[in-house]
Enzyme design. Structure first.
Site, mmCIF file in Angstrom:
data_model
loop_
_atom_site.group_PDB
_atom_site.id
_atom_site.type_symbol
_atom_site.label_atom_id
_atom_site.label_comp_id
_atom_site.label_asym_id
_atom_site.label_seq_id
_atom_site.Cartn_x
_atom_site.Cartn_y
_atom_site.Cartn_z
ATOM 1 N N HIS A 1 -3.245 -0.843 0.908
ATOM 2 C CA HIS A 1 -4.004 -1.847 1.675
ATOM 3 C C HIS A 1 -5.218 -2.342 0.883
ATOM 4 O O HIS A 1 -6.187 -2.840 1.455
ATOM 5 C CB HIS A 1 -4.548 -1.266 3.004
ATOM 6 C CG HIS A 1 -3.524 -0.957 4.034
ATOM 7 N ND1 HIS A 1 -3.711 0.027 4.979
ATOM 8 C CD2 HIS A 1 -2.309 -1.506 4.281
ATOM 9 C CE1 HIS A 1 -2.652 0.077 5.767
ATOM 10 N NE2 HIS A 1 -1.780 -0.837 5.367
ATOM 11 N N ARG B 1 3.936 6.506 11.887
ATOM 12 C CA ARG B 1 3.723 7.527 10.853
ATOM 13 C C ARG B 1 2.741 8.578 11.353
ATOM 14 O O ARG B 1 1.779 8.249 12.053
ATOM 15 C CB ARG B 1 3.168 6.877 9.579
ATOM 16 C CG ARG B 1 4.190 6.087 8.823
ATOM 17 C CD ARG B 1 3.562 5.332 7.666
ATOM 18 N NE ARG B 1 3.441 3.919 7.947
ATOM 19 C CZ ARG B 1 2.769 3.050 7.195
ATOM 20 N NH1 ARG B 1 2.145 3.452 6.116
ATOM 21 N NH2 ARG B 1 2.714 1.778 7.528
ATOM 22 N N GLU C 1 -5.219 -11.223 3.563
ATOM 23 C CA GLU C 1 -4.747 -10.788 2.246
ATOM 24 C C GLU C 1 -4.196 -11.976 1.450
ATOM 25 O O GLU C 1 -4.323 -12.024 0.231
ATOM 26 C CB GLU C 1 -3.671 -9.718 2.413
ATOM 27 C CG GLU C 1 -4.263 -8.416 2.952
ATOM 28 C CD GLU C 1 -3.224 -7.501 3.560
ATOM 29 O OE1 GLU C 1 -2.735 -6.624 2.861
ATOM 30 O OE2 GLU C 1 -2.907 -7.673 4.755
#
Ligand code: AMP
Length: 396
Positions: A179, A240, A383
């Site tokens: 990230h 996760r 991003e």
């Protein structure tokens, strides 16, 4: 002239077309279920979005479909592929090779291939996207922007695991962090909002979505981060598990008779919010169920916030202080209740949330109170814009 941003996942390909001079988003879309019979392609900005009928057997077919849509006189926004001067590719794992974005050549491709064992789900589709764009847009400069690059500044005490040292030396088993493009973007935006240069700031950046990571940024450089050798370590996430006692893995294999593949699947796809709530990996569903009195949904919700709180606490100590804590991604940007829980009870430490500001949504803003010593800021991540900026910097 335009920059095309490509984010190729194992069965998806997201893209944005951005004007090189104004940085305006001109077009975007998403190819889903690439490689399967029910693949589809959504193209266009929000109000003009349409589903394009496409068979997408592989990433080359997906890139071809994207270019066809961009050129389409009805739905597209360019009249010639020559208008695309460069393509910025998101690449998840650059290992220790890349501390910044690079123009792609054969050596870069070989290095990204070397990292496949470290990111078997992520690097192959990136390479497929790069190969397809190089073939179909031969005149465009191809640039790789790595999720790992921002974290190559971490000191050894943060990235070496306390295993026998040769595991690091021989096998490069170490923390890489991910990230990075998101953490770099929100740190830069926070510096602009606070009107203080990055090298005068201690920041903790929290990317909280389906995947989660928290990074300690001292004077503009990443000094520690919660994701590790793979994107499994650290915080509890959507599916996760994050950090657990590693002996649990052995117990599942040796005592419960599970195969390594099954354990991997459990830890990556069946844990986190989904595993605890038994309902969903989507925090909106978990929140609704928790508010309706579902006990395990409430536990999942509390565990997610507690895990974020623990990492923030660690980094306040390891950096010996913090000027601002920044939140981003699906949960960090949108969920006022999660933000409230993460910072609850921290007033004696100088972290005070203004609940009115916390309740607002959808734009960059400081949500801490005037008298809060530490600023808490919500910044929607971007991003793609970072990828465009890096690509333009390399072009010039
Ligand atoms: P991301 O991985 O950044 O796309 O974030 C996805 C996560 O953000 C999912 O768990 C969503 O449920 C969560 N999310 C998005 N919008 C909201 C919202 N308004 N309230 C709570 N969670 C949200």
């Amino acid at each position: 002239m335009y920059i095309l941003v490509i984010n190729a996942g194992s069965s998806s390909l997201k893209y944005q077309l951005v004007d090189k001079d104004t940085r305006e988003l001109v077009d975007k879309g998403l190819c889903e279920r690439v490689g399967s019979d029910d693949s589809f392609h959504k193209h266009g900005l929000d109000s003009n979005e349409c589903v394009v009928a496409s068979r997408l057997p592989d990433h080359r077919a997906a890139v071809q479909a994207v270019l066809d849509s961009l050129l389409d006189p009805r739905t597209g926004s360019i009249s010639s592929l020559d208008e695309i001067v460069a393509v910025g590719h998101r690449v998840v794992h650059g290992g220790e090779h890349f501390s910044a974005s690079v123009v792609i050549d054969d050596e870069v491709i070989a290095r990204v291939e070397e990292c496949i064992p470290l990111a078997p789900l992520h690097n192959p589709p990136s390479l497929a996207g790069i190969a397809a764009c190089s073939e179909l847009l031969p005149g465009a400069t191809q640039v790789a922007v790595f999720d790992t690059a921002f974290h190559t500044t971490m000191p050894p005490k943060a990235y070496v695991y306390p295993l026998p040292y040769e595991y690091f030396e021989k096998h490069r088993i170490r923390r890489y962090g991910f990230h990075g493009t998101s953490h770099r973007y929100i740190a830069a935006r926070a510096s602009a909002l606070l009107e203080k240069p990055l090298d005068e700031l201690k920041l903790i950046t929290c990317h909280l979505g389906n995947g989660c990571s928290i990074t300690a940024i001292d004077k503009g450089i990443s000094v520690d981060t919660s994701l590790g050798f793979t994107p499994l370590e650290g915080l509890m996430m959507g599916t996760r598990c994050g950090s657990i006692d590693p002996a649990i893995v052995l117990y599942l294999i040796e005592t419960l008779g599970m195969t390594p593949r099954e354990v991997n699947d459990v830890m990556n796809r069946q844990s986190g919010l989904l595993g605890i709530s038994g309902l969903s990996n989507d925090l909106r569903d978990v929140r609704a169920a928790a508010e309706a009195g579902h006990e395990r949904a409430l536990l999942a919700y509390e565990m997610y916030s507690y895990s974020a709180k623990k990492y923030i606490g660690q980094y306040v100590f390891t950096m010996a202080g913090v000027d601002a804590i920044i939140l981003t991604a699906g949960v960090g940007e949108n969920c006022d209740r999660m933000r409230r829980m993460i910072f609850e009870g921290l007033e004696p430490l100088g972290i005070i949330i203004d609940q009115d500001k916390n309740a607002l949504r959808g734009f960059e803003r400081v949500i801490s109170a005037e008298n809060s010593r530490v600023k808490v800021i919500v910044i929607p991540t971007n991003e793609e814009l970072m990828i465009v900026e890096d690509t333009l910097a390399l072009l010039s």
